[in-house]
Design a protein around this motif. Sequence first.
Motif, mmCIF file in Angstrom:
data_model
loop_
_atom_site.group_PDB
_atom_site.id
_atom_site.type_symbol
_atom_site.label_atom_id
_atom_site.label_comp_id
_atom_site.label_asym_id
_atom_site.label_seq_id
_atom_site.Cartn_x
_atom_site.Cartn_y
_atom_site.Cartn_z
ATOM 1 N N ILE A 61 0.812 -1.212 0.000
ATOM 2 C CA ILE A 61 0.000 0.000 0.000
ATOM 3 C C ILE A 61 0.850 1.268 0.000
ATOM 4 O O ILE A 61 0.463 2.296 -0.569
ATOM 5 C CB ILE A 61 -0.999 -0.007 1.195
ATOM 6 C CG1 ILE A 61 -2.122 1.005 0.951
ATOM 7 C CG2 ILE A 61 -0.302 0.257 2.514
ATOM 8 C CD1 ILE A 61 -3.032 0.663 -0.193
ATOM 9 N N ARG A 62 2.011 1.232 0.637
ATOM 10 C CA ARG A 62 2.852 2.428 0.699
ATOM 11 C C ARG A 62 3.328 2.813 -0.707
ATOM 12 O O ARG A 62 3.810 1.987 -1.468
ATOM 13 C CB ARG A 62 4.054 2.191 1.610
ATOM 14 C CG ARG A 62 4.780 3.480 1.985
ATOM 15 C CD ARG A 62 5.962 3.190 2.899
ATOM 16 N NE ARG A 62 6.566 4.434 3.362
ATOM 17 C CZ ARG A 62 6.346 4.981 4.550
ATOM 18 N NH1 ARG A 62 5.560 4.387 5.422
ATOM 19 N NH2 ARG A 62 6.935 6.116 4.891
ATOM 20 N N ASP A 63 3.161 4.095 -1.040
ATOM 21 C CA ASP A 63 3.565 4.649 -2.337
ATOM 22 C C ASP A 63 2.755 4.117 -3.514
ATOM 23 O O ASP A 63 3.149 4.294 -4.680
ATOM 24 C CB ASP A 63 5.060 4.405 -2.598
ATOM 25 C CG ASP A 63 5.950 5.125 -1.594
ATOM 26 O OD1 ASP A 63 5.571 6.234 -1.158
ATOM 27 O OD2 ASP A 63 7.005 4.581 -1.239
ATOM 28 N N ALA A 64 1.621 3.492 -3.251
ATOM 29 C CA ALA A 64 0.774 2.971 -4.327
ATOM 30 C C ALA A 64 -0.188 4.039 -4.846
ATOM 31 O O ALA A 64 -0.683 4.872 -4.083
ATOM 32 C CB ALA A 64 -0.031 1.768 -3.831
ATOM 33 N N ASN A 65 -0.430 4.018 -6.155
ATOM 34 C CA ASN A 65 -1.520 4.799 -6.729
ATOM 35 C C ASN A 65 -2.803 4.008 -6.517
ATOM 36 O O ASN A 65 -2.921 2.870 -6.998
ATOM 37 C CB ASN A 65 -1.307 5.014 -8.233
ATOM 38 C CG ASN A 65 -0.135 5.910 -8.546
ATOM 39 O OD1 ASN A 65 0.259 6.738 -7.730
ATOM 40 N ND2 ASN A 65 0.438 5.751 -9.735
ATOM 41 N N CYS A 66 -3.765 4.575 -5.798
ATOM 42 C CA CYS A 66 -4.985 3.844 -5.424
ATOM 43 C C CYS A 66 -6.219 4.425 -6.106
ATOM 44 O O CYS A 66 -6.312 5.636 -6.325
ATOM 45 C CB CYS A 66 -5.187 3.885 -3.908
ATOM 46 S SG CYS A 66 -3.857 3.107 -2.970
#
Length: 201
Positions: A61-66
């Motif tokens: 989840i860290r640094d992910a485009n969501c």
Amino acid sequence: MRKNQRVSPKEKSRKPTSDGFIRLISGQWRGKKLPVKDKQGLRPTTDRTKETLFNWLMHDIRDANCLDCFSGSGSLGFEALSRYSKCCTFLELDKQVANQLQSNIDALKVDNAQVIQGDSLKYLTQPATKQYNVVFVDPPFNLGLAQPCIEQLESQGHLAENCLVYVEVENTLTTLTTPDNWELLKEKTSGQVRYLLFSRG
């Protein structure tokens, strides 16, 4: 787009929204409560389910485009932002609910989130302008929205390679099909809710 639809009495695994808040369970805003519109059919993902989901996503989840396809309360998208995702796009049909999402973004003073108010499926039909690493698909139950959403995410190029896609549907839905390049990583049922995590190969 989700959350302003009529809810079946069977959907008892959802917490009531009479208090008008969602709670962020971890990350930089751990314990913070965000107001939500008290709309009929608003179904924020329960804390227990959310905790399970983000345990699954712990290393991704860290640094992910969501992308939160049917945002409603924004519970999943805000949790992702709290856990340091790079950005989050919220899709929401209901104008009042979308305005509340924007108010919560403003209150958190973040510049890496945007709300797109309108029909999620219509938006996803357009060719992608951005590719996402983590996608949340949690539509209103019993309206047949999950299947076309999955198909449009894949066919219109919205998904990055190795993207993770979370799908939350009623557990009576037995006809859900996914693209051949999607692999089911996790699956769980809680009450009347079935939730699944896929990896796009």
